[in-house]
Structures are given as structure tokens and as C-alpha cells.
Scaffold this motif. Structure first.
Motif, PDB file in Angstrom:
ATOM      1  N   MET A 113     -58.456 -42.491 -44.681  1.00 17.26           N
ATOM      2  CA  MET A 113     -58.366 -42.219 -46.114  1.00 17.26           C
ATOM      3  C   MET A 113     -57.175 -41.336 -46.457  1.00 17.26           C
ATOM      4  SD  MET A 113     -62.295 -41.780 -47.459  1.00 17.26           S
ATOM      5  CE  MET A 113     -62.715 -40.426 -46.374  1.00 17.26           C
ATOM      6  N   ARG A 114     -56.654 -40.599 -45.450  1.00 24.31           N
ATOM      7  CA  ARG A 114     -55.608 -39.619 -45.727  1.00 24.31           C
ATOM      8  C   ARG A 114     -54.277 -39.948 -45.061  1.00 24.31           C
ATOM      9  NH1 ARG A 114     -55.696 -35.065 -43.837  1.00 24.31           N
ATOM     10  NH2 ARG A 114     -54.603 -34.111 -45.587  1.00 24.31           N
ATOM     11  N   ILE A 115     -54.175 -41.082 -44.405  1.00 16.32           N
ATOM     12  CA  ILE A 115     -53.010 -41.311 -43.563  1.00 16.32           C
ATOM     13  C   ILE A 115     -51.709 -41.377 -44.353  1.00 16.32           C
ATOM     14  CG2 ILE A 115     -53.131 -43.855 -43.520  1.00 16.32           C
ATOM     15  CD1 ILE A 115     -52.615 -43.534 -40.437  1.00 16.32           C
ATOM     16  N   THR A 116     -51.732 -41.967 -45.533  1.00 19.30           N
ATOM     17  CA  THR A 116     -50.508 -42.045 -46.334  1.00 19.30           C
ATOM     18  C   THR A 116     -50.093 -40.667 -46.822  1.00 19.30           C
ATOM     19  OG1 THR A 116     -50.991 -44.307 -47.027  1.00 19.30           O
ATOM     20  CG2 THR A 116     -49.438 -43.056 -48.367  1.00 19.30           C
ATOM     21  N   ALA A 117     -51.037 -39.911 -47.371  1.00 17.43           N
ATOM     22  CA  ALA A 117     -50.726 -38.571 -47.851  1.00 17.43           C
ATOM     23  C   ALA A 117     -50.287 -37.669 -46.705  1.00 17.43           C
ATOM     24  CB  ALA A 117     -51.940 -37.970 -48.562  1.00 17.43           C
ATOM     25  N   ALA A 118     -50.916 -37.823 -45.548  1.00 18.91           N
ATOM     26  CA  ALA A 118     -50.569 -36.982 -44.401  1.00 18.91           C
ATOM     27  C   ALA A 118     -49.151 -37.240 -43.929  1.00 18.91           C
ATOM     28  CB  ALA A 118     -51.564 -37.214 -43.266  1.00 18.91           C
ATOM     29  N   THR A 119     -48.750 -38.510 -43.843  1.00 15.50           N
ATOM     30  CA  THR A 119     -47.394 -38.805 -43.398  1.00 15.50           C
ATOM     31  C   THR A 119     -46.366 -38.408 -44.449  1.00 15.50           C
ATOM     32  OG1 THR A 119     -47.767 -41.109 -44.096  1.00 15.50           O
ATOM     33  CG2 THR A 119     -48.007 -40.617 -41.759  1.00 15.50           C
ATOM     34  N   ASP A 120     -46.716 -38.513 -45.729  1.00 18.78           N
ATOM     35  CA  ASP A 120     -45.835 -37.995 -46.777  1.00 18.78           C
ATOM     36  C   ASP A 120     -45.566 -36.510 -46.547  1.00 18.78           C
ATOM     37  OD1 ASP A 120     -45.489 -40.357 -48.168  1.00 18.78           O
ATOM     38  OD2 ASP A 120     -47.064 -39.950 -49.637  1.00 18.78           O
ATOM     39  N   HIS A 121     -46.627 -35.788 -46.207  1.00 18.23           N
ATOM     40  CA  HIS A 121     -46.507 -34.338 -46.020  1.00 18.23           C
ATOM     41  C   HIS A 121     -45.666 -34.007 -44.787  1.00 18.23           C
ATOM     42  CE1 HIS A 121     -47.870 -30.217 -46.814  1.00 18.23           C
ATOM     43  NE2 HIS A 121     -47.896 -30.072 -45.501  1.00 18.23           N
ATOM     44  N   VAL A 122     -45.784 -34.807 -43.747  1.00 21.64           N
ATOM     45  CA  VAL A 122     -44.991 -34.571 -42.541  1.00 21.64           C
ATOM     46  C   VAL A 122     -43.498 -34.700 -42.850  1.00 21.64           C
ATOM     47  CG1 VAL A 122     -44.429 -35.514 -40.263  1.00 21.64           C
ATOM     48  CG2 VAL A 122     -46.811 -35.205 -40.920  1.00 21.64           C
ATOM     49  N   PHE A 123     -43.134 -35.625 -43.720  1.00 21.03           N
ATOM     50  CA  PHE A 123     -41.727 -35.817 -44.070  1.00 21.03           C
ATOM     51  C   PHE A 123     -41.237 -34.816 -45.108  1.00 21.03           C
ATOM     52  CE2 PHE A 123     -42.035 -39.822 -41.890  1.00 21.03           C
ATOM     53  CZ  PHE A 123     -40.728 -40.121 -41.523  1.00 21.03           C
ATOM     54  N   ALA A 124     -42.124 -34.317 -45.949  1.00 24.01           N
ATOM     55  CA  ALA A 124     -41.720 -33.457 -47.064  1.00 24.01           C
ATOM     56  C   ALA A 124     -40.864 -32.278 -46.592  1.00 24.01           C
ATOM     57  CB  ALA A 124     -42.972 -32.938 -47.772  1.00 24.01           C
ATOM     58  N   PRO A 125     -39.885 -31.908 -47.425  1.00 26.18           N
ATOM     59  CA  PRO A 125     -39.604 -32.374 -48.783  1.00 26.18           C
ATOM     60  C   PRO A 125     -38.690 -33.602 -48.841  1.00 26.18           C
ATOM     61  CG  PRO A 125     -38.129 -30.601 -48.257  1.00 26.18           C
ATOM     62  CD  PRO A 125     -39.020 -30.780 -47.054  1.00 26.18           C
ATOM     63  N   ASN A 126     -38.544 -34.287 -47.722  1.00 26.91           N
ATOM     64  CA  ASN A 126     -37.723 -35.495 -47.681  1.00 26.91           C
ATOM     65  C   ASN A 126     -38.607 -36.719 -47.890  1.00 26.91           C
ATOM     66  OD1 ASN A 126     -36.602 -33.760 -44.872  1.00 26.91           O
ATOM     67  ND2 ASN A 126     -35.471 -33.764 -46.795  1.00 26.91           N
ATOM     68  N   PRO A 127     -38.072 -37.791 -48.447  1.00 21.58           N
ATOM     69  CA  PRO A 127     -38.895 -38.976 -48.691  1.00 21.58           C
ATOM     70  C   PRO A 127     -39.247 -39.697 -47.399  1.00 21.58           C
ATOM     71  CG  PRO A 127     -36.605 -39.397 -49.276  1.00 21.58           C
ATOM     72  CD  PRO A 127     -36.691 -37.936 -48.969  1.00 21.58           C
ATOM     73  N   ARG A 128     -40.487 -40.161 -47.316  1.00 20.47           N
ATOM     74  CA  ARG A 128     -40.920 -40.951 -46.163  1.00 20.47           C
ATOM     75  C   ARG A 128     -40.398 -42.374 -46.302  1.00 20.47           C
ATOM     76  NH1 ARG A 128     -45.091 -44.442 -45.939  1.00 20.47           N
ATOM     77  NH2 ARG A 128     -46.041 -43.583 -47.820  1.00 20.47           N
TER      78      ARG A 128
END
Length: 361
Positions: free
Chosen positions: A209-224
Motif C-alpha cells: 500500500m505504501r511502495i509508491t510513496a516510500a520510493t518517492d521519499h527515498v528519491f526526495a527532494p529529487n523526482p523518482r
């Protein structure tokens, strides 16, 4: 005890039995659903490597030979927590194909590698396993590249196997003791008894349920990158045995680096440390600056606006660092300054949260 209370005891016992049976049924249903979803994940993200027996267990690796025109020494890539070999292959395989002999490794218990024994619960054991894998593949010396948790393994490799090291490249590495701890579910998943139950029933469903948001956060503040999740298969870590292996890795990292970090001063190989000032997963002020302090002659490439994924966001700088270690004249600091306006222009605000090695932030 009054007679009415005595009459209630069988009823209370019956209610508790019903609750217990319902709980067991729910857990069993979740466990079945977990196994079905895990198989579906594997069907969608098949193994692109080869399982290699290194003595007692098998490591999975993608081995790509060099071309006759190769201009770089062999390179070994070590992924971070919650990852697999597709992560580093996605960043570097096509760009470096032919330029060097490449070895992308699923760390013990990750991707499609077997876990092996308890020695693989710590970075030194995993470094030893990768050293045996290199021997199996006939790689005498290589540049070792480690991202995030893989940085602790890379540093351990540099201390324990200097004869196999051409140079070291650290990418947003986690290598030193830090204040705080790690997220609660790492400790839960790595605990005896309750840990396997959690991994077999709840972890995969919550993680998906969180995989997209989690990977976004790993890349932040750069775009995934848009297809990152599909291309690199981070869902593989949610399978029960892999999730538990990952949890044991992360939960034990603080204690390990506390004891081992003083030995980084023994490293005398060419070293480049690439990090950003906007990393939301590890504390670059502690880890990357700590490596630069501890490894004599190392070069710290500090990039404003860069988050936790230099492998994807500044791939060209990483490749230039490999060239510099190979003896080519390269100005990494000038490249870092040149890329910073692009990072500022594409900066995104983080959404949600992700597994972190810097509790309390």
C-alpha cells in the motif's frame, strides 16, 4: 465466589476460545494471501541473474563480461537496504556495458540470493560472501560501489579484503553510528517468534500500500524516475523471508558500525564519496563526512540539492568517479557545481515517509 459468577466462567471461556479461533483464522488467511501475493511478485519480477554456490549457500548475481575495448577495471555493485541487484543495474548496466566487467549482486537474503548462516546478519559477513563470489567469477580486483546500507559492506570489504580492491565508491552511504535508531517495524520483524508471524501475515500487505510513496521519499527532494518501481522491483523485499533478512540487517547496523567504524582508517585505496545535502534517509553529515575523515586521501563530492539516490540522479558523476579511480584526470568538484542548478530546478516536495536510518526526523 457467588454462584452466578461460577456460571459465567464457562461462557467467558467459550468467548475467549471463539476470539482465539477467529484470530487464528484471520492470521491463516493473511498468511495464505501473503504467499499468493509473493508468488505474483516473483512472476512479475523474475530473476535476471544467476544463482552461484559460494560454499554453503548461493548468491544471486548478474555478471556482464567486458568488451575488448574496455577502459575500466571490473566493478562490483552492492545495493542498499530493501533493494536488489536490479536497483544498481537499472542505474549503470547500459551506460557501462562493455566498458568494464560488471557484477551486480543480490546481497544475502535479498532479491533471489539465499541468506546463508548468521554470519550474514552483519556487513562483514556479507562482504566476505561477495569476496567469495568474486573468486568464483575470476575477478581478482575491482572497484567496489556501495549505495546506502551497501556502503557499510563496501567499507567492511575495503578493510577485510584490500587485496581485492581497486578502489571504493560510496553513494549516500550508511557507515557510522548515528543518534537515534531505526523504524519500529525493523525491530518487530527481526524479533523471535513475533517477527516471523508479522512477516508472514501483515508486512507484505502494508508494504504494497505504501511502495509508491516510500520510493518517492527515498528519491526526495529529487523526482523518482517514472518507471523505477516497475523496473527495479522493490516489492521483492516484501516477501516474508526477504523482509525478515532486511529487518535483521537494518536493526543490527547501528551496533555493527559502532564497533567496526574505527577500522575504516585502515583503508588505503582510492576512494570517492558522493553525497547530497538533502538526504532524508541517512545523515550525510555523520556518514559521508565521517568516511572522508577516516579514509586518508579520499575525495568527498558534496552536492547541494541531492537526496539519497546519486546512482540515478547524478549517474554521470558516479561514472566519472569510476574513471578517476581508474587513473583518468577528472574534476568531480566542477561536475558537482555544474549539476546543482538542475537539481534546484527539478526539486520536489516529499510526500509521506519511508524507512529511515535517522530516527526522530
Amino acid at each position: 465466589m457467588p454462584e452466578a459468577s461460577l456460571l459465567l466462567l464457562p461462557r467467558i471461556g467459550f468467548v475467549l476460545l471463539v476470539i482465539l479461533l477467529v484470530l487464528i483464522s484471520v492470521l491463516a488467511a493473511l498468511a495464505i494471501a501473503t504467499q499468493l501475493r509473493a508468488r505474483a511478485i516473483e512472476a512479475k519480477i523474475p530473476n535476471i541473474g544467476e544463482l552461484i554456490d559460494i560454499g554453503g549457500f548461493r548468491l544471486n548475481a548478474l555478471h556482464v563480461p567486458a568488451s575488448p575495448e574496455a577502459d575500466l577495471p571490473p566493478i562490483v555493485f552492492i545495493h542498499g537496504a530493501s533493494g536488489n541487484l536490479r536497483d544498481q543495474a537499472g542505474a549503470f548496466l547500459e551506460t557501462l556495458r562493455g566498458r568494464a566487467e560488471l557484477l551486480f549482486v543480490d546481497r544475502p537474503g535479498h532479491g533471489y540470493s539465499e541468506r546463508g548462516g548468521p554470519e550474514n546478519d552483519t556487513p562483514d559477513g556479507q562482504a566476505n560472501a561477495i569476496a567469495r563470489l568474486m573468486e568464483n567469477k575470476g575477478i581478482e580486483r575491482a572497484i567496489i560501489v556501495g549505495h546506502s546500507f551497501g556502503g557499510a559492506i563496501t567499507a567492511s570489504f575495503g578493510v577485510l579484503h584490500p587485496d581485492k580492491v581497486e578502489g571504493l565508491v560510496f553513494l549516500a552511504a550508511a557507515t557510522h553510528p548515528w543518534p537515534g535508531g531505526v523504524d519500529w517495524y525493523y525491530h518487530l520483524a527481526s524479533a523471535p517468534v513475533i517477527g516471523p508471524i508479522f512477516c508472514q501475515t501483515l508486512a507484505l500487505h502494508a508494504g504494497m500500500m505504501r511502495i509508491t510513496a516510500a520510493t518517492d521519499h527515498v528519491f526526495a527532494p529529487n523526482p523518482r524516475p517514472e518507471t523505477y518501481v516497475e523496473d527495479t522491483g522493490p516489492a521483492l523485499v516484501l516477501r516474508p523471508s526477504t523482509f525478515r533478512s532486511n529487518a535483521r540487517d537494518v536493526a543490527g547496523l547501528h551496533a555493527y558500525v559502532t564497533g567496526f567504524a574505527p577500522r575504516y582508517r585502515e583503508i588505503d585505496k582510492p576512494t570517492v564519496i558522493i553525497t547530497g545535502d538533502s538526504d532524508e534517509i541517512v545523515l550525510e553529515e555523520i556518514h559521508s563526512k565521517g568516511l572522508a575523515r577516516d579514509i586518508a586521501g579520499s575525495e568527498l563530492v558534496w552536492i547541494a540539492g541531492l537526496g539519497h539516490k546519486p546512482d540515478y540522479i547524478v549517474t554521470e558523476i558516479v561514472i566519472t568517479a569510476l574513471e578517476k579511480i581508474a587513473g583518468k584526470e577528472r574534476d568531480l568538484q566542477a561536475m558537482a557545481r555544474a549539476v546543482e542548478p538542475r537539481l534546484a530546478a527539478t526539486r520536489v516536495e516529499p510526500v509521506g515517509s519511508a524507512p529511515s536510518l535517522q530516527a526522530g526526523q
